[in-house]
Design a protein around this motif. Structure first.
Motif: not given
Length: 283
Positions: A97-113, A138-150
Motif C-alpha cells: 500500500t505504498k501509495s498511501k499518503e505519508i504522514d509528515i508527523n510520523r517521519i523519523v530518523p533511522v540510524i544505519k551503517p 539520507w544524510e551522513p552522521y559520522n564516518e561509520d553511520l548515516i541517517i535514513v529518513y522514514a
C-alpha cells in the motif's frame, strides 16, 4: 526489553525443556513463503533463494523481501517462530500500500551503517539483475553511520524516495530537527536500565539507536559515567552506555557487542562512539 537486560548483565537464559525442531534457512523460507502467500493471496510470491522472496503485485510492481533479519530473530528464540513470522508478514502490508499518503508527523530518523546501500546492492545482485538500490532520503552522521529518513507506520517502517519526499514540501535542511522532534513524540517512554556507570536504553524496540540523535538526553545528569559518555549500538534495539575512563567496562562490553552484532537482527555497528557535546564520534 528483556534481551537488552540479559546481554547487559550477562545472564544465561535457558530455553524451554522441549526444544522445537530448528529450521535451516531453506526450511524457514518455505514456511515464511507459505504463510505470507496465504495472508496476501493477491500477491504472487517467488522464492529466489534461501531468505529471499520476490513479490509481484499491482500493475507490474514488484519488491524483494529479505528474510535475514527475521531469521536472525528466529535463531535467538526458535520457540517464537510463529510470532516472528506473524510480525514480519504483517509489516509487509505497508509495502503493498505504498501509495498511501505519508504522514509528515510520523517521519523519523533511522540510524544505519554507512555501507547500508552497498549491502542492499549486494543482496539485490544475488537475486536478479534488474535490482536497483532505492533512492532513499539520507544524510551522513559520522564516518561509520548515516541517517535514513522514514515514516513510522503501525506495522512497519516505510522508507520513502526522493519523488515522494518532494511532495511533502518539507525543507531539506530542517528535516533532521523535524524528524527528531517527531521521534520524541512517537517513541514510548524512554527507560534507563543499569547502574554503577553502565546503562542501557529501552524505547519500544525499533528506535533505540535513533535516540543518539536526541541531543538533550546525553548529559551527565542522565548518565553518571566515568569520563565522557560512550555508547555501543550493535543492533537497532540495543544501546549500551558507559564512560570513556571505564576501560574495564568497555573491555567487557566488546565481546557482547560483537556477539550481538553477528547474531542479532538489524545490525548497526561493532564500534564504540563518544559524545563530544554535539554528536557521537567514533571512539
Amino acid at each position: 526489553m528483556k534481551k537488552l537486560l540479559y546481554l547487559m548483565f550477562g545472564l544465561f537464559i535457558s530455553g524451554c525443556s522441549s526444544q522445537p525442531k530448528f529450521l535451516n534457512e531453506a526450511q524457514y523460507t518455505k514456511k515464511y513463503f507459505k504463510i505470507i502467500s496465504k495472508k496476501y493471496p493477491e500477491v504472487i510470491y517467488e522464492i529466489k533463494e534461501p531468505l529471499v522472496l520476490k513479490a509481484s503485485y499491482g500493475k507490474g510492481k514488484s519488491v524483494t523481501h529479505y528474510l535475514d533479519n527475521s531469521y536472525r530473530e528466529y535463531k535467538l528464540d526458535p520457540n517464537d517462530l510463529d510470532d516472528i513470522i506473524e510480525k514480519y508478514t504483517n509489516a509487509s502490508a505497508g509495502v503493498y500500500t505504498k501509495s498511501k499518503e505519508i504522514d509528515i508527523n510520523r517521519i523519523v530518523p533511522v540510524i544505519k551503517p554507512s555501507d547500508y546501500f552497498e549491502q542492499l546492492k549486494t543482496l539485490g545482485n544475488s537475486t536478479y539483475e534488474d535490482f536497483k538500490v532505492p533512492e532513499l532520503i539520507w544524510e551522513p552522521y559520522n564516518e561509520d553511520l548515516i541517517i535514513v529518513y522514514a515514516e513510522d507506520r503501525d506495522n512497519n517502517i516505510n522508507y520513502f524516495n526522493q519523488e515522494e519526499f518532494e511532495k511533502l514540501e518539507i525543507a531539506r535542511d530542517s528535516l533532521l530537527e523535524f524528524s527528531v522532534n517527531n521521534l520524541s513524540n512517537i517513541v514510548p517512554k524512554i527507560e534507563t536500565v543499569g547502574e554503577n556507570g553502565n546503562f542501557g536504553l529501552i524505547a519500544g524496540g525499533d528506535y533505540e539507536v535513533s535516540l543518539m540523535l536526541m541531543t538533550s538526553i546525553w548529559t551527565k545528569e542522565n548518565f553518571d559515567v566515568d569520563g565522557e559518555i560512550v555508547i555501543a549500538i550493535p543492533n537497532r534495539d540495543l544501546v549500551f552506555i558507559t564512560g570513556s575512563n571505564d576501560n574495564e567496562a568497555i573491555e567487557k562490553l566488546k565481546n557482547t557487542v560483537q556477539e550481538s552484532y553477528e547474531t542479532g537482527n538489524h545490525s548497526v555497528s561493532r564500534s564504540f562512539y563518544k559524545w563530544n557535546g554535539e554528536k557521537f564520534e567514533k571512539l
